[in-house]
Design a protein around this motif. Structure first.
Motif, PDB file in Angstrom:
ATOM      1  N   GLU A 104       0.958  -1.115   0.591  1.00 39.13           N
ATOM      2  CA  GLU A 104       0.101   0.389  -0.378  1.00 39.13           C
ATOM      3  C   GLU A 104       1.046   1.343   0.217  1.00 39.13           C
ATOM      4  O   GLU A 104       0.918   2.206  -0.421  1.00 39.13           O
ATOM      5  CB  GLU A 104      -0.510   0.416   0.903  1.00 39.13           C
ATOM      6  N   GLY A 112      -4.441  -8.610   3.416  1.00 38.85           N
ATOM      7  CA  GLY A 112      -6.020  -8.749   3.895  1.00 38.85           C
ATOM      8  C   GLY A 112      -5.877  -9.041   5.671  1.00 38.85           C
ATOM      9  O   GLY A 112      -5.627  -9.743   5.164  1.00 38.85           O
ATOM     10  N   SER A 148      -2.261  -4.940   6.359  1.00 36.14           N
ATOM     11  CA  SER A 148      -1.765  -4.495   4.979  1.00 36.14           C
ATOM     12  C   SER A 148      -1.172  -5.860   4.494  1.00 36.14           C
ATOM     13  O   SER A 148      -0.501  -6.142   5.002  1.00 36.14           O
ATOM     14  CB  SER A 148      -0.338  -3.033   5.129  1.00 36.14           C
ATOM     15  N   TRP A 203      -3.852  -3.013  -7.731  1.00 32.46           N
ATOM     16  CA  TRP A 203      -4.061  -2.179  -7.202  1.00 32.46           C
ATOM     17  C   TRP A 203      -5.851  -1.492  -7.556  1.00 32.46           C
ATOM     18  O   TRP A 203      -5.546  -1.007  -9.053  1.00 32.46           O
ATOM     19  CB  TRP A 203      -2.966  -1.555  -6.935  1.00 32.46           C
ATOM     20  N   LYS A 224      -8.969   1.711  -2.808  1.00 31.10           N
ATOM     21  CA  LYS A 224      -7.448   1.075  -2.233  1.00 31.10           C
ATOM     22  C   LYS A 224      -7.483   0.116  -1.432  1.00 31.10           C
ATOM     23  O   LYS A 224      -7.454  -0.043  -0.295  1.00 31.10           O
ATOM     24  CB  LYS A 224      -8.483   2.575  -1.062  1.00 31.10           C
ATOM     25  N   LYS A 225      -7.716  -0.442  -2.767  1.00 27.26           N
ATOM     26  CA  LYS A 225      -7.318  -1.940  -2.324  1.00 27.26           C
ATOM     27  C   LYS A 225      -6.816  -2.781  -3.477  1.00 27.26           C
ATOM     28  O   LYS A 225      -6.730  -2.341  -4.475  1.00 27.26           O
ATOM     29  CB  LYS A 225      -8.542  -2.051  -1.683  1.00 27.26           C
ATOM     30  N   SER A 239      -6.077  -6.894  -5.115  1.00 27.68           N
ATOM     31  CA  SER A 239      -7.086  -7.860  -5.937  1.00 27.68           C
ATOM     32  C   SER A 239      -6.345  -9.071  -6.325  1.00 27.68           C
ATOM     33  O   SER A 239      -5.401  -8.090  -7.637  1.00 27.68           O
ATOM     34  CB  SER A 239      -8.667  -7.094  -6.692  1.00 27.68           C
TER      35      SER A 239
END
Length: 428
Positions: free
Chosen positions: A257, A279, A307, A385, A390-391, A393
């Motif tokens: 992140e 996650g 994170s 991203w 804001k994740k 995958s």
């Protein structure tokens, strides 16, 4: 003679946290200061919090409490070696320095001292050959695996054909960043793509010229072996020249992140390798909340929980804990020493069922370690991203590396190391 700051700091830590002989002492060569602290802090927090969970919930490992002796390296090789020398005499069972530079310096030391060195996803790639590197373990994957997985993914994206394509490698100009070059060169010969090598000097805040070169030479894809501030700067520079972010893929150390958030919407679509899930959607977090976070026993401020790099530190701790359990089982004692810990690493068998038992189902790949194989299967996934959510995958499952290319490279490099250091093959 004057002692260095790192030695004094380590000595102070050891004086405060000197374990009883029956405790399991696991040093943490961390870096919470300097230009690489944004990566070092969450990793160290996840590493420490997992062992705190085991202490608070289970009474430790096999009835023995775990003592984490943290020593600040600032990602500096000299300080890392000083931390090793300052902590090894306290019954240290294993080292995990999170630095390729420190790893290279520690390999001969841990081998002589009989202490295992665990370098998941970093360090000297050819240490996967357990016949030569008796005390070094780098499962579940290494840098050469990562380079191969990235190319296999691009092959899949291009119908199995990369001939005529141009691929740039933007890399940290250090032992770490240079690790994938030989592999990418060999794969270029095999698959017919052109490789551009674009070094970035420490710490990586200045990259204007590199990205002007990329804008001029127009590679089809960019791979990145970066760390710390270098990653965020590179992603911002790529956005500035409007390089298509979906064609930009970082190694797993360039996929946190911290790397993408500074670029805002400009980072949308950026991809990276992933050697594990991320996650907080894993059962282990229920116990972490109860026994660590809510109990006020967290190692950090709590803002990095879940994170990518917190997850990786936790993963490393979990594998060390499993090696300790195996060592206790093999030795028939709970108060194991470093030699017994090494044997535990070499006999490790991580199944999907065991990952589920420790609260991390579908988090990492199953693997088995042996005398010959200290590197694991080497598979990795690709994550992407989403700047709006804001994740990260995951967009692929685990992709296996090209062992047809990698195995000869590992054998060649490890054999050269053995010849230089007069090391006889083991496991015969």
């Amino acid at each position: 003679m004057k002692k260095s700051f790192a030695t004094l700091a380590a000595a102070a830590i050891v004086a405060v946290a000197t374990p009883a002989m029956a405790d399991l002492n696991i040093p943490s060569l961390s870096y919470r200061t300097g230009p690489y602290a944004p990566g070092g802090i969450p990793y160290a927090d996840g590493f420490a919090d997992y062992f705190t969970l085991l202490n608070e919930r289970d009474g430790g490992i096999g009835g023995e409490k775990v003592v984490i002796t943290e020593c600040e390296t600032a990602y500096n090789t000299e300080k890392g070696v000083e931390c090793y020398e300052a902590t090894k005499g306290s019954g240290a069972l294993v080292y995990n320095p999170l630095s390729t530079g420190i790893t290279y310096q520690l390999i001969p030391k841990v081998t002589q001292d009989g202490i295992p060195l665990y370098t998941p996803g970093y360090g000297r790639t050819s240490a996967a050959n357990g016949k030569i590197f008796s005390n070094v373990f780098n499962f579940p994957a290494n840098y050469w695996d990562g380079a191969s997985v990235a190319i296999k993914y691009l092959l899949d994206e291009n119908g199995g054909d990369l001939s005529g394509k141009k691929i740039a490698l933007v890399y940290h100009n250090s032992a770490y960043g240079k690790e994938p070059i030989r592999t990418l060169q060999e794969l270029a010969t095999k698959h017919g793509y052109e490789l551009m090598e674009v070094p970035v000097d420490h710490p990586g805040q200045e990259q204007k010229s590199q990205w002007l070169q990329i804008r001029r030479d127009k590679p089809d894809y960019v791979l990145m072996w970066g760390w710390g501030v270098m990653n965020a700067v590179a992603i911002q520079e790529a956005a500035n020249i409007r390089f298509p972010m979906e064609n930009f893929i970082g190694v797993w150390w360039s996929g946190s992140e911290n790397d993408v958030l500074p670029a805002g919407d400009g980072a949308n679509g950026y991809k990276s390798l992933a050697m594990h899930g991320t996650g907080m959607d894993y059962p282990v977090y229920t116990d972490l909340k109860q026994y660590v976070y809510d109990a006020g026993k967290s190692a950090g401020a709590g803002d990095q929980v879940g994170s990518v790099l917190y997850s990786r530190g936790m993963y490393a701790a979990a594998m060390i804990a499993e090696a300790a359990r195996k060592a206790q089982e093999l030795a028939g004692v709970s108060a194991i020493n470093a030699a017994q810990m090494r044997d535990g690493f070499e006999a490790l068998d991580i199944t999907e069922a065991r990952m589920a038992e420790i609260g991390l189902p579908n988090f990492g790949q199953p693997f088995t370690v042996s005398c010959e194989d200290h590197g694991g299967p080497g598979a990795a996934m690709i994550q992407q991203w989403d700047a709006t959510a804001k994740k990260w995958s995951l967009i692929t499952g685990f992709i296996a590396p090209d062992d047809e290319v990698l195995t000869p490279l590992v054998m060649e490099d490890s054999s050269a190391f053995a010849a230089e250091n007069n090391i006889a093959e083991r496991c015969n």
